[in-house]
Each structure stands twice: as structure tokens, then as C-alpha cells.
Design an enzyme around this catalytic site. Structure first.
Site, PDB file in Angstrom:
ATOM      1  N   ARG A 294      56.537 -64.806 -44.129  1.00  0.00           N
ATOM      2  CA  ARG A 294      56.989 -64.055 -45.316  1.00  0.00           C
ATOM      3  C   ARG A 294      58.329 -63.368 -45.121  1.00  0.00           C
ATOM      4  O   ARG A 294      58.558 -62.275 -45.636  1.00  0.00           O
ATOM      5  CB  ARG A 294      55.918 -63.044 -45.752  1.00  0.00           C
ATOM      6  CG  ARG A 294      54.590 -63.685 -46.163  1.00  0.00           C
ATOM      7  CD  ARG A 294      53.578 -62.640 -46.598  1.00  0.00           C
ATOM      8  NE  ARG A 294      53.280 -61.700 -45.513  1.00  0.00           N
ATOM      9  CZ  ARG A 294      52.395 -61.938 -44.546  1.00  0.00           C
ATOM     10  NH1 ARG A 294      51.713 -63.071 -44.532  1.00  0.00           N
ATOM     11  NH2 ARG A 294      52.178 -61.034 -43.606  1.00  0.00           N
TER      12      ARG A 294
ATOM     13  N   GLY B  52      57.643 -69.208 -39.544  1.00  0.00           N
ATOM     14  CA  GLY B  52      56.285 -69.017 -40.033  1.00  0.00           C
ATOM     15  C   GLY B  52      56.151 -69.233 -41.527  1.00  0.00           C
ATOM     16  O   GLY B  52      57.137 -69.396 -42.260  1.00  0.00           O
ATOM     17  N   HIS B  53      54.919 -69.191 -41.981  1.00  0.00           N
ATOM     18  CA  HIS B  53      54.560 -69.472 -43.367  1.00  0.00           C
ATOM     19  C   HIS B  53      55.294 -68.575 -44.370  1.00  0.00           C
ATOM     20  O   HIS B  53      55.637 -67.425 -44.079  1.00  0.00           O
ATOM     21  CB  HIS B  53      53.052 -69.297 -43.552  1.00  0.00           C
ATOM     22  CG  HIS B  53      52.589 -67.892 -43.285  1.00  0.00           C
ATOM     23  ND1 HIS B  53      52.561 -66.916 -44.245  1.00  0.00           N
ATOM     24  CD2 HIS B  53      52.164 -67.296 -42.136  1.00  0.00           C
ATOM     25  CE1 HIS B  53      52.126 -65.781 -43.733  1.00  0.00           C
ATOM     26  NE2 HIS B  53      51.889 -65.985 -42.440  1.00  0.00           N
ATOM     27  N   ASP B  54      55.549 -69.146 -45.530  1.00  0.00           N
ATOM     28  CA  ASP B  54      56.088 -68.408 -46.676  1.00  0.00           C
ATOM     29  C   ASP B  54      57.458 -67.787 -46.414  1.00  0.00           C
ATOM     30  O   ASP B  54      57.792 -66.732 -46.960  1.00  0.00           O
ATOM     31  CB  ASP B  54      55.112 -67.315 -47.128  1.00  0.00           C
ATOM     32  CG  ASP B  54      53.782 -67.893 -47.587  1.00  0.00           C
ATOM     33  OD1 ASP B  54      53.754 -68.514 -48.662  1.00  0.00           O
ATOM     34  OD2 ASP B  54      52.787 -67.757 -46.840  1.00  0.00           O
TER      35      ASP B  54
END
Length: 216
Positions: A159, A139-141
Site C-alpha cells: 500500500r 508489496g501488494h497494492d
């Protein structure tokens, strides 16, 4: 192209090199200097280099100095990555044609393998020499350190940070905002809901630390 390894995961990398990337048979060789039960050639088609001296000879004669890691376990990947760099070989990042990679702020280090079904979204940093195995989602970040090994069907939420040399087992789940230290082993099927310090092993649902300081 030298595939470092000649068993197991090396056979999966071969599929990407031969079918997805279209390399000819004569441009692919394998390396294995430890296994005693190897055939003369992989699938009776691909040469196996069986010593570092043979690697040196191959590199001296070949215009293609590239290599890809065809074995698991972060410690072995790091050791052989560095050995092949010293020999003058150049690490190549390999992508299956069936992976999906975000278009924005994604960095993937040299020598990383991205296998079929992997989904990498946006704002992600992945280190060198990593292995992202079949059907993994990131997932993102998120940030993955060097030589991290992600087994098939792992879900890493947004994250998250995974430290250098860590190994995430098949079908593990890491919820958002988790930090996993260096040299951590996450067992298959584990659900990680808390941060994990360096050099630990965590298993279970929810994940519990079962050993500390043993994975250096």
C-alpha cells in the site's frame, strides 16, 4: 532493438536482451551521443549509434523500431524516452527471466525494465519508463509513477505510493502505507516511516528530510 545508453546499466540490460530474450547480436545496437570515451563497439560486438541522425537512419532501415532505456536517473530516462518516441521508436518493457510477477491485477507500463531477482506481488500499478533493479521487492497494492528508479535490494511494503520521477537508493526500506511524492530522492539504506512531499531528499534511519524543493 536500440539500447539507449552504452555504459553502466546498459551492460546489464544487454544480459537480459541477449541471454534471457535470445536476441541475436545483429539485432542489438546501442546509443550514446555524449560519452567521449566509448570503444568502437560495445564488447567489440555491438554497434554504437552516436547521434540522433544515426538513430533516424537506423530506424528508417530497420524493421525493428523498438528501444529500451539503458541508463539511470529519472530525468534522463524521461527526456530520452520522449526523444525516441518523437523519432518514431517504440518503447519495450523488458523482463529478466529471473524476476517474479504476480498473476492478479498487475499493470506495468511501456519501457519499464524489470531486472533479475525482482519480486512484484499482486494489485500493483507501475508506470512507464521505470527501472526496477536487482532483487527489489514490491508489496501488494503499491503504485509507482512514471520513470521511477528503484535501486538494488530495495524493499517496498504494501500500500505504498511513489510519485513520478522519484529515485529510491540501494537497500532502502519503505514501510507499509507510505506516500512518497514526485521527484523525491531516498538515500541508500534509508528507512522511510513517514510520508515524503514532492521534491525532497530523505536519508537515514529513520529517514529524515534533509532538503526540500531542490529536486524539480
Amino acid at each position: 532493438m536500440i539500447v539507449v545508453g552504452a555504459k553502466g546499466f546498459a551492460k546489464e540490460i544487454l544480459q537480459v536482451l541477449s541471454v534471457d530474450m535470445g536476441l541475436l547480436d545483429e539485432n542489438i545496437v546501442f546509443f550514446d551521443n555524449v560519452s567521449e570515451d566509448l570503444p568502437f563497439k560495445v564488447y567489440d560486438r555491438f554497434e554504437i549509434l552516436r547521434s540522433f541522425e544515426e538513430v533516424k537512419t537506423y530506424l528508417s532501415k530497420s524493421e525493428d523500431k523498438s528501444f529500451v532505456l539503458g541508463l539511470g536517473q529519472p530525468a534522463y530516462r524521461e527526456k530520452l524516452y520522449q526523444q525516441f518516441i518523437t523519432l518514431g521508436a517504440k518503447p519495450v518493457t523488458v523482463y529478466s527471466k529471473n524476476c517474479e510477477i504476480g498473476s492478479f491485477d498487475v499493470t506495468i507500463g511501456k519501457g519499464t525494465s524489470v531486472m533479475s531477482g525482482v519480486i512484484i506481488t499482486n494489485s500493483i500499478k507501475i508506470g512507464k519508463g521505470c527501472l526496477l533493479n536487482l532483487n527489489t521487492t514490491i508489496g501488494h497494492d503499491c503504485e509507482l509513477g512514471d520513470y521511477v528508479e528503484i535501486s538494488p535490494n530495495v524493499n517496498i511494503s504494501g500500500r505504498c505510493v511513489i510519485g513520478k520521477g522519484s529515485s529510491i537508493g540501494t537497500s532502502a526500506v519503505i514501510i507499509p502505507n507510505i506516500e512518497i511524492g514526485e521527484n523525491v530522492i531516498v538515500g541508500a539504506g534509508t528507512v522511510v516511516i513517514k510520508n515524503v512531499p514532492d521534491n525532497c531528499t530523505v536519508v537515514g534511519v529513520p529517514g529524515k528530510i534533509i532538503s526540500k524543493g531542490e529536486n524539480k
